[in-house]
Structure formats: C-alpha cells, structure tokens
Design a protein around this motif. Sequence first.
Motif, PDB file in Angstrom:
ATOM      1  N   HIS A   1       0.838  -1.204   0.000  1.00 21.55           N
ATOM      2  CA  HIS A   1       0.000   0.000   0.000  1.00 21.55           C
ATOM      3  C   HIS A   1       0.870   1.250   0.000  1.00 21.55           C
ATOM      4  O   HIS A   1       0.561   2.234  -0.702  1.00 21.55           O
ATOM      5  CB  HIS A   1      -0.921  -0.028   1.225  1.00 21.55           C
ATOM      6  CG  HIS A   1      -1.900   1.107   1.280  1.00 21.55           C
ATOM      7  ND1 HIS A   1      -1.656   2.272   1.981  1.00 21.55           N
ATOM      8  CD2 HIS A   1      -3.119   1.262   0.706  1.00 21.55           C
ATOM      9  CE1 HIS A   1      -2.681   3.071   1.862  1.00 21.55           C
ATOM     10  NE2 HIS A   1      -3.596   2.493   1.092  1.00 21.55           N
TER      11      HIS A   1
ATOM     12  N   ALA B   1       2.227   1.816  -3.451  1.00 23.89           N
ATOM     13  CA  ALA B   1       1.174   2.341  -4.328  1.00 23.89           C
ATOM     14  C   ALA B   1       0.878   3.802  -4.009  1.00 23.89           C
ATOM     15  O   ALA B   1       0.654   4.624  -4.917  1.00 23.89           O
ATOM     16  CB  ALA B   1      -0.084   1.500  -4.190  1.00 23.89           C
ATOM     17  N   ALA B   2       0.875   4.150  -2.730  1.00 28.14           N
ATOM     18  CA  ALA B   2       0.602   5.536  -2.341  1.00 28.14           C
ATOM     19  C   ALA B   2       1.664   6.482  -2.891  1.00 28.14           C
ATOM     20  O   ALA B   2       1.371   7.638  -3.238  1.00 28.14           O
ATOM     21  CB  ALA B   2       0.529   5.646  -0.822  1.00 28.14           C
TER      22      ALA B   2
ATOM     23  N   ASP C   1       0.651   7.674  -6.200  1.00 26.14           N
ATOM     24  CA  ASP C   1      -0.752   8.103  -6.249  1.00 26.14           C
ATOM     25  C   ASP C   1      -1.693   6.981  -6.695  1.00 26.14           C
ATOM     26  O   ASP C   1      -2.677   7.214  -7.392  1.00 26.14           O
ATOM     27  CB  ASP C   1      -0.905   9.324  -7.163  1.00 26.14           C
ATOM     28  CG  ASP C   1      -0.147  10.534  -6.633  1.00 26.14           C
ATOM     29  OD1 ASP C   1      -0.104  10.718  -5.403  1.00 26.14           O
ATOM     30  OD2 ASP C   1       0.426  11.273  -7.460  1.00 26.14           O
ATOM     31  N   PHE C   2      -1.368   5.771  -6.288  1.00 25.68           N
ATOM     32  CA  PHE C   2      -2.189   4.592  -6.570  1.00 25.68           C
ATOM     33  C   PHE C   2      -2.390   4.348  -8.069  1.00 25.68           C
ATOM     34  O   PHE C   2      -3.403   3.796  -8.502  1.00 25.68           O
ATOM     35  CB  PHE C   2      -3.527   4.673  -5.835  1.00 25.68           C
ATOM     36  CG  PHE C   2      -3.353   4.667  -4.347  1.00 25.68           C
ATOM     37  CD1 PHE C   2      -3.123   3.491  -3.660  1.00 25.68           C
ATOM     38  CD2 PHE C   2      -3.369   5.867  -3.630  1.00 25.68           C
ATOM     39  CE1 PHE C   2      -2.917   3.492  -2.277  1.00 25.68           C
ATOM     40  CE2 PHE C   2      -3.170   5.875  -2.256  1.00 25.68           C
ATOM     41  CZ  PHE C   2      -2.941   4.681  -1.574  1.00 25.68           C
TER      42      PHE C   2
ATOM     43  N   HIS D   1      -1.445   2.004 -10.378  1.00 23.87           N
ATOM     44  CA  HIS D   1      -0.886   0.659 -10.319  1.00 23.87           C
ATOM     45  C   HIS D   1      -0.048   0.323 -11.546  1.00 23.87           C
ATOM     46  O   HIS D   1       0.930  -0.432 -11.447  1.00 23.87           O
ATOM     47  CB  HIS D   1      -1.999  -0.371 -10.128  1.00 23.87           C
ATOM     48  CG  HIS D   1      -2.645  -0.323  -8.780  1.00 23.87           C
ATOM     49  ND1 HIS D   1      -3.615   0.597  -8.454  1.00 23.87           N
ATOM     50  CD2 HIS D   1      -2.451  -1.077  -7.655  1.00 23.87           C
ATOM     51  CE1 HIS D   1      -4.006   0.404  -7.199  1.00 23.87           C
ATOM     52  NE2 HIS D   1      -3.319  -0.616  -6.693  1.00 23.87           N
TER      53      HIS D   1
ATOM     54  N   ALA E   1      -6.198  -4.575  -9.302  1.00 26.88           N
ATOM     55  CA  ALA E   1      -5.945  -3.239  -9.845  1.00 26.88           C
ATOM     56  C   ALA E   1      -6.555  -3.139 -11.242  1.00 26.88           C
ATOM     57  O   ALA E   1      -6.458  -4.073 -12.040  1.00 26.88           O
ATOM     58  CB  ALA E   1      -4.440  -2.988  -9.906  1.00 26.88           C
TER      59      ALA E   1
ATOM     60  N   ASP F   1      -5.639  -4.560  -5.939  1.00 26.19           N
ATOM     61  CA  ASP F   1      -5.973  -3.167  -5.666  1.00 26.19           C
ATOM     62  C   ASP F   1      -5.449  -2.855  -4.262  1.00 26.19           C
ATOM     63  O   ASP F   1      -5.900  -3.441  -3.276  1.00 26.19           O
ATOM     64  CB  ASP F   1      -7.483  -2.969  -5.743  1.00 26.19           C
ATOM     65  CG  ASP F   1      -7.899  -1.555  -5.406  1.00 26.19           C
ATOM     66  OD1 ASP F   1      -8.096  -0.765  -6.337  1.00 26.19           O
ATOM     67  OD2 ASP F   1      -8.017  -1.249  -4.195  1.00 26.19           O
ATOM     68  N   ALA F   2      -4.502  -1.944  -4.163  1.00 22.46           N
ATOM     69  CA  ALA F   2      -3.816  -1.710  -2.887  1.00 22.46           C
ATOM     70  C   ALA F   2      -4.763  -1.228  -1.804  1.00 22.46           C
ATOM     71  O   ALA F   2      -4.601  -1.582  -0.618  1.00 22.46           O
ATOM     72  CB  ALA F   2      -2.690  -0.694  -3.088  1.00 22.46           C
ATOM     73  N   ASP F   3      -5.734  -0.432  -2.158  1.00 22.70           N
ATOM     74  CA  ASP F   3      -6.687   0.116  -1.192  1.00 22.70           C
ATOM     75  C   ASP F   3      -7.515  -0.998  -0.561  1.00 22.70           C
ATOM     76  O   ASP F   3      -7.652  -1.076   0.674  1.00 22.70           O
ATOM     77  CB  ASP F   3      -7.582   1.132  -1.907  1.00 22.70           C
ATOM     78  CG  ASP F   3      -8.567   1.827  -0.983  1.00 22.70           C
ATOM     79  OD1 ASP F   3      -8.153   2.262   0.111  1.00 22.70           O
ATOM     80  OD2 ASP F   3      -9.755   1.949  -1.371  1.00 22.70           O
TER      81      ASP F   3
END
Length: 370
Positions: free
Chosen positions: A78, A81-82, A85-86, A88, A185, A206-208
Amino acid sequence: MSRPRPARRRATLACALVATALLAAGCGDDGDDTAARPATTGAAAGADLGAVKTYLLDHTRELVRETGTLRTQAERYHALAAAVDFDHARLLRTRRAEVRTLLRDAQATFRRANPAYEQAEGVVAGVPVLADYDVILDAGSDASDPASAVPFSIETPAGRTYEQPGNFFFLLESSLFGTEPRFAAKDVTPDLDGDGTVEFGEALPDADFYVAAARDFEKNAKELDAAAKAWTPAPADAFTAVVVMTPTMSEYFEAWKNSRFIAGDDASEKGFVATSRLADITDILSGLVLVYDSIEPAIGTVDPSQAEQTGRALTDLRDFAAKLRKEEQAGRTFTAEDAETLGGEAQTRAEAVAGQVSQAAGKLGITLED
C-alpha cells in the motif's frame, strides 16, 4: 465465489444423527424427558479435553502470527502504491522487481496461514461458541447468498465500502492470486516478471482493498485467539465437533472438483488455488482425530470395541485423504468423475463415523448442540 460451507445441510444432518443417538440410547415414547436426556456419565464429564484446547491455541497463535505478516506485507504494498498516487500501472512499471518479490512473499505467507487454520477448523466450526469465526474467516459467502453471507463489510482507507464481500481467506487468496477481478488493480496487465505473458499466480491487487482486507483479517484472527483462550471445553463440545464436522466430505470434494487442481483454466471455483482442497481435508480430519482421541476413553466405558473401531475408521479416513494428496503432488491427474466417486466414498465413511459418535453421545447422556 467465496469459500462457503452449507451450514444448513450440516445442521440437518447433525439433527438426524442426534435423533438416531437418542433412539439407540433407549429414549422412550412415553413423553418422559428424563428418559430421553439421561445425565452425563462420570466418564464423559471427566474427559480430559486439555489437549484439544492446547491444540486450538497453538493454531490460533500461529494464525495470528501469519495474518500479522500478511498485514505487514500489505502495508508495504500500500505504501508503494501511495508513493505513485495509486497508479498501479506506474507502480508495476517503476518498481516491478520489488512488487513481484513482495507479492510472492505474501503468497507464501498465505500458504502458511491456510493450514494454521484448517488444522483447527474442526474445533472452531464444530464448537457453537466459536463457530461464527469460521463463517468470518473461512466459510462465509458474499452477499449474493444472504443465508450464508459473512456478517461484515470492508471499509477501505480511501473510503470505499465492500458490502459482505466474502470470508477473509477468500478475500486474501483471490487478491493475491488474481481470481476475483473486483479486488484487482484496474486497467493494468499484471505481468510481474516482465516476460510478456501473464501466468496463473501473477496478480496485482488493488492496494486500497488489499490492505483493508489484510488489516481486518488480522483483527478477526486475534479475536478468535481471544475467544479460544476464554473457551472452557466441555464433552458436548468435543462430541458435537466430531458429529458436525466429520460428515462434510462431499462438499469438500465438490470444491476440489471445481478447483484449478482438477478443472484447470475451466475452474468455476475462485478459491482453493493456493493449496489443494485435499490438503485442507487432511488437515481438518487430523484435527478431528485429535478431538476424538480425547473422547474415546469415555466412549470406551459404554462400548470398548466400538470406541476403538470408530477411532480407527476416523484415522483411516484421514489417511485416505492424505494418500490422495500425496498422489496428486506426485503428478497423478484426477478427473471430475474421480472426485465425485472418491467424495462419495469419503462421505459414506464419514457419516458412519459421525453416526457412531452420535450414538455414543446418546448412551453417555450428552446432548449434542446445534
């Protein structure tokens, strides 16, 4: 699809076995409730169940440890990815080797977490005060089947909500192995090794969603561990676990039949891709053998030969599953027809064991729980 277990079928079968046990124990038809519910014998009341609790706690501690590692790995992913800015696709393009290593390590952690739970599942799912955790962690479906859906939703750091998405083993497995598009993602080809093709097992979660699911997985594993520590096992718990959880073979073999281990790319089952369902069956039965060992002396007070025969039958069933798993690992190719035939045989043997234990419970005055 999640990893659901038809609890209603289990409950129906258990009720039928309880009725058989009461009849075999000589309950009358004169309405005398004391005849139908004899007092628990001293042998059953004095059964040493300490080994069962120790076994359970060993596994819940291991599960907490492995889910903690999964959460840490998800946090690292995560954070990566952050930092982009996500995005992917950009993450994979700029940090491919790091992402590949991190996700492969997480897959390995998941494979360790799986037996940590499966070996204790017979106790967790078979003991009424703990059984809700089985739904949450391993057996509950998603919202498409309200009767068996999990009782929670996932709230992600970005503020998204996934209503009753399925049990946590399914959420982490399908995220890490790419079998559920909802958790992957978007708009990126997960070619983790950069060889131009995407092989099975290459996935970019999907990291979130992934970090939220991993955090909640660890949280619920810790809650199960706390509940296990607070649990005081009683003879009814041990008898109920064996009676309820042993005759579940047909559904496990059905999941195996529909999994990648038999159906390959045509598999309809999105779970059970990290480890063969045969391994799960062996693990579950191994736990039930230990539970039975704790109650065999009590059963022996009412029918010594039956107590020994039932224990042998349960051990043979575990060994049957283990043999199939070894053959699969050695390269034997099983067909869907094989799975149906073998599952039918296992189910027949399992129901016989459960019936014998249920009958013994009736003779000992032990009321099995729903």
